[in-house]
Design an enzyme around this catalytic site. Structure first.
Site, PDB file in Angstrom:
ATOM      1  N   ASP A 201       0.793  -1.226   0.000  1.00 44.95           N
ATOM      2  CA  ASP A 201       0.000   0.000   0.000  1.00 44.95           C
ATOM      3  C   ASP A 201       0.828   1.280   0.000  1.00 44.95           C
ATOM      4  OD1 ASP A 201       1.053  -0.281   2.468  1.00 44.95           O
ATOM      5  OD2 ASP A 201      -0.805  -0.024   3.572  1.00 44.95           O
ATOM      6  N   ASP A 202       2.130   1.157  -0.218  1.00 44.79           N
ATOM      7  CA  ASP A 202       2.954   2.364  -0.260  1.00 44.79           C
ATOM      8  C   ASP A 202       3.715   2.466  -1.572  1.00 44.79           C
ATOM      9  OD1 ASP A 202       4.619   0.218   0.104  1.00 44.79           O
ATOM     10  OD2 ASP A 202       5.907   1.198   1.579  1.00 44.79           O
ATOM     11  N   ASP A 279      10.451 -12.554   2.975  1.00 46.35           N
ATOM     12  CA  ASP A 279      11.258 -12.244   1.786  1.00 46.35           C
ATOM     13  C   ASP A 279      12.667 -12.833   1.896  1.00 46.35           C
ATOM     14  OD1 ASP A 279      11.570 -10.415   3.804  1.00 46.35           O
ATOM     15  OD2 ASP A 279      11.609  -8.643   2.521  1.00 46.35           O
TER      16      ASP A 279
END
Ligand SMILES: *[C@@H]1O[C@H](CO)[C@@H](O)[C@H](O)[C@H]1NC(C)=O
Ligand SMILES: *[C@@H]1O[C@H](CO)[C@@H](O)[C@H](O)[C@H]1NC(C)=O
Length: 435
Positions: A201-202, A279
């Site tokens: 969302d960024d 990740d």
């Protein structure tokens, strides 16, 4: 009469047998006589029986194991049958955008750009998955549901994750990993998509964001040595990239930050998805298994958010300076098969091999500044780090792989010249101990 006869014969046979047995028992241990030896022999017999019993149970266990193995194989075959990909029509593939959101109302900035550049709402449905149960953010997302048909799904489990004290500060990473797992299961299992493009969302996106992923999907699908396409170049700062927006590469380093994978990859990763730090977990050889991602020269995403789980300082020092591509490259009209492993490896190896070699000092002093490309060799972790620091590129490793590296080679621009920071020709592969 005949019956008495029979009984007598049986009795005689029984007695004879007993005598024989006794004789055999005694003669087996000729050195010993008396009650002691009989006891010994009984003990011996008992031992034999025990051995026999344990052999039997071993046999039984082996049989059981064998049966379980066969069952597992059968199950495996069945699962395989149901998940063997039906030949995909790569041109008609639906590529949903999964936007991971939480408690930032600025998610609207990401959504605005995703909608602005989207060429086709059926091919690229947008799914916003929201964790955290933050009402103001939910309200913002809901506007896009009404106005643009965006799908809004909410992670049902927003409970705190119980962590012992030293890990408590990583709560955010644990929640993020849990949310990713849930959201990806929704995409692939509930909505049954064949691939996904994941953003957070960024992120801002480039005008050719969708074009880039559409065009690279067939390559990802055909080449089993690829497991992702990423929009990100870790050395994507303005002065470190050329202005050739068409340039694409393979990289052994999983970049994330706007990336695509296929369902087959999720079927492999989902069941063992980690509780946190997903990740870095993906970058581990156990998961990566030697596979590469496609990445661009100029980033197709950039991040605007400072507030976040992992960012903050990293944003101020680094992410802020990433160049976001602003040109539209018609990738789907181009032949991208040069990115397939065989072609790419032959081309890239030759290219690096034929590039003139210089030292860092020479490169920095502007030696051979008339040449388009230069090569600098590194043989040790320290050499890599020191060169990287001098030239301003990322100097860290994950599971032994430098950011952006392909076959050990990191490619970037330095004062207008292409530099290949490369291991020597006798390179044996990444050393996971380099960190
Ligand atoms: C929610 O997540 C926690 C921690 O990951 C887990 O222990 C719990 O079982 C989950 N609750 C539900 C309802 O799935
Ligand atoms: C899921 O998608 C696959 C491949 O597109 C298709 O073959 C299958 O029938 C779908 N399953 C369901 C339950 O929709």
């Amino acid at each position: 009469m005949r019956r008495k006869h029979l009984v007598a014969i049986v009795v005689v046979i029984f007695l004879t047998w007993n005598l024989l047995m006794y004789y055999m028992l005694v003669s087996k241990n000729p050195g010993k006589t008396g009650s002691g030896s009989v006891e010994d022999q009984l003990r011996g017999l008992q031992g034999d029986i025990h051995r026999q019993l344990s052999q039997n149970s071993e046999l039984l266990q082996q049989l059981r194991k064998f049966r379980e193995q066969k069952l597992a194989e059968k199950l495996d075959r069945e699962i395989h049958k149901t998940t063997t990909p039906v030949p995909l029509n790569v041109d008609k593939i639906i590529l949903p955008i999964l936007l991971i959101a939480c408690d930032r109302t600025t998610v609207s900035r990401s959504l605005d750009l995703l909608l602005k550049y989207r060429p086709n709402k059926d091919k690229f449905p947008i799914i916003v998955s929201q964790d955290c149960g933050h009402k103001p953010t939910a309200d913002v997302i809901q506007r896009y549901v009404v106005d643009h048909g965006v799908q809004h799904i909410k992670h049902p489990n927003t409970s705190d994750i119980h962590l012992p004290w030293p890990q408590k500060k990583f709560q955010g990473y644990y929640k993020l990993s849990r949310h990713y797992k849930w959201a990806l299961n929704q995409v692939f299992h509930t909505y049954n998509h064949s691939a996904v493009i994941i953003v957070e969302d960024d992120l801002d996106i480039s005008p050719d964001f969708y074009e880039y992923f559409s065009a690279t999907f067939p390559i990802l699908h055909q080449d089993p040595s690829l497991w992702c396409v990423s929009a990100w170049n870790d050395n994507g700062k303005v002065e470190m990239v050329s202005d050739d927006a068409e340039l694409l590469y393979r990289t052994d380093f999983f970049p994330g930050l706007g990336w695509m994978m296929e369902k087959s990859t999720w079927l492999e990763l989902g069941p063992k998805w980690p509780n946190a730090f997903w990740d870095d977990w993906m970058r581990h050889p156990d998961q990566r298994k030697g596979r590469a991602c496609i990445r661009p020269e100029i980033c197709r995403t950039s991040t605007f958010g400072k507030k976040g789980v992992s960012k903050g300082l990293f944003y101020e020092k680094h992410l802020k300076f990433i160049k976001l591509n602003n040109k539209f490259v018609p990738f789907t009209k181009k032949d991208l098969t040069y990115l397939m492993k065989d072609k790419y490896d032959a081309y890239f190896t030759k290219l690096v091999k034929e590039t003139p070699e210089v030292t860092v000092a020479e490169a920095m002093a502007g030696h051979k500044s008339n040449l388009k490309a230069l090569k600098i060799l590194y043989s040790t972790k320290e050499e890599f780090k020191s060169t990287a620091k001098k030239l301003g590129i990322m100097d860290d490793f994950k599971a032994g792989v430098p950011r952006v590296a392909y076959n050990g080679v990191v490619s970037f621009m330095y004062r207008g010249q292409r530099i290949y920071l490369s291991p020597p020709p006798n390179w044996k592969g990444y050393d996971p101990k380099w960190s």
